[in-house]
Enzyme design. Structure first.
Site, mmCIF file in Angstrom:
data_model
loop_
_atom_site.group_PDB
_atom_site.id
_atom_site.type_symbol
_atom_site.label_atom_id
_atom_site.label_comp_id
_atom_site.label_asym_id
_atom_site.label_seq_id
_atom_site.Cartn_x
_atom_site.Cartn_y
_atom_site.Cartn_z
ATOM 1 N N SER A 1 8.358 -28.642 -16.516
ATOM 2 C CA SER A 1 9.184 -29.575 -17.259
ATOM 3 C C SER A 1 8.696 -31.023 -17.124
ATOM 4 C CB SER A 1 10.637 -29.424 -16.805
ATOM 5 O OG SER A 1 11.512 -30.122 -17.657
ATOM 6 N N LYS B 1 7.451 -24.968 -19.056
ATOM 7 C CA LYS B 1 8.840 -25.175 -19.470
ATOM 8 C C LYS B 1 8.885 -26.478 -20.265
ATOM 9 C CE LYS B 1 13.410 -26.148 -19.201
ATOM 10 N NZ LYS B 1 14.056 -27.371 -19.709
ATOM 11 N N ASP C 1 -4.213 -36.002 -21.516
ATOM 12 C CA ASP C 1 -4.577 -36.318 -22.895
ATOM 13 C C ASP C 1 -5.139 -37.727 -23.032
ATOM 14 O OD1 ASP C 1 -3.794 -33.816 -23.614
ATOM 15 O OD2 ASP C 1 -2.173 -34.432 -24.958
#
Length: 337
Positions: free
Chosen positions: A228, A253, A239
């Site tokens: 999460s 999740k 990224d």
């Protein structure tokens, strides 16, 4: 019943359950120290919290709880499970867990403790490199992280030479705290996007240069217990090519829940969207794939009752003692070589 059929994370909360959920975000509660989800109809461990009764008993990520106090747990919702596991410090609870590869469940009788979580631990390593572990994202986690970075930098003579950020077994927590932690290391661009059923662009959290750390080398460690909010941070750093991600694939999740409080102080917790990394990668069921895979060390051999060996002492913060941490530090120190 109707709400629980939507997905694994949508649920109706009674007033007591809603109060318990709010209490959890403060970082203090009486219980065993586990983060849970429901998978295949059974309560499943997302991650045990370090140095808690569950962790010391050897309970691990992906263990399934099949019985609590003699009651089969299949079909229980997450809040019923949590209600049974929580209780006054010093009280006992008996449960059975099942693990892949076992032929039968294992029984545990655990003594509940007052779980008071400090979400950030840190240590300055040799050579001016820092190490920080975020256990979960709670209220004020970002402030604790800022203080840790400030103290380590001061101890290092003004600036850290690099940082290992340890997100292993971090089950997540407060969304806004994960975004604020990411702000510390990313000065521009998207942190995370949330998208619902509409095909329109979703909500975006965008970084800003205010308060961002210097651009020193950063290595992040994740594993199957990183979920999460921890995946939001790792995905954003990956990224943006701000950090090297090492370890094993994270939990996956990536769904967004919202809380709707009702007049009687009960609430609906509904899944409304999914998280996406800055490059629009879905976290749900995919997880964050490390740039460098370093396997978890094998668990220690389980001791049989009465074997005459003392219980292990509380583990100290010794990053170089574990293969993943050792590998992370080696990559950090070799950054400019």
């Amino acid at each position: 019943g109707m709400v629980s059929t939507l997905d694994n994370h949508s649920i109706f909360l009674t007033p007591d359950q809603y109060r318990d959920m709010r209490d959890d975000t403060s970082g203090e509660f009486g219980g065993l120290g586990v983060e849970l989800t429901i998978r295949d109809g059974l309560p499943t461990i997302v991650a045990p919290i370090d140095d808690t009764p569950a962790a010391r008993a050897g309970i691990r990520t992906d263990d399934q709880i099949v019985e609590i106090e003699g009651k089969p747990s299949r079909g229980m919702d997450i809040f019923e499970v949590r209600r049974l596991l929580k209780g006054p410090p010093g009280s006992k609870v008996t449960l059975k867990t099942m693990r892949k590869g076992w032929t039968e469940p294992k029984a545990h009788t655990l003594i509940r403790e007052h779980i008071r979580m400090k979400s950030v631990e840190y240590k300055l390593l040799d050579g001016g490199y820092g190490y920080a572990k975020i256990k979960s994202f709670q209220e004020h986690s970002n402030r604790q992280m800022e203080e840790a970075l400030e103290k380590m930098a001061k101890e290092a003579g003004g600036t850290l030479k690099g940082l290992v950020l340890d997100l292993r077994n971090n089950p997540g927590g407060l969304f806004e705290q994960s975004v604020r932690i990411a702000y510390l290391f990313i000065e521009e661009g998207i942190i995370v996007t949330t998208e619902g059923r509409s095909k329109k662009a979703g909500d975006r959290e965008v970084a800003h240069p205010r308060g961002t750390q210097p651009g020193y080398p950063l290595v992040v460690i994740v594993n199957g217990g990183s979920a999460s909010a921890a995946e939001i941070v790792a995905g954003a750093l990956q990224d943006h090519k701000r950090a090297l991600i090492v370890g094993t694939p994270s939990y996956g999740k990536g769904s967004v829940q919202t809380i709707i409080e009702l007049e009687d102080h009960s609430a609906l917790k509904l899944t409304i969207a999914k998280y996406y990394t800055p490059n629009h990668r879905s976290i749900q069921d995919q997880g964050i794939i490390p740039d460098v895979v370093i396997d978890d060390p094998p668990p220690p051999a389980e001791k049989k009752p009465g074997d005459g060996q003392a219980a292990p002492a509380k583990p100290e913060l010794q990053p170089a003692a574990a293969p993943q941490l050792k590998g992370a530090i080696e990559h950090l120190k070799g950054w400019d070589q």
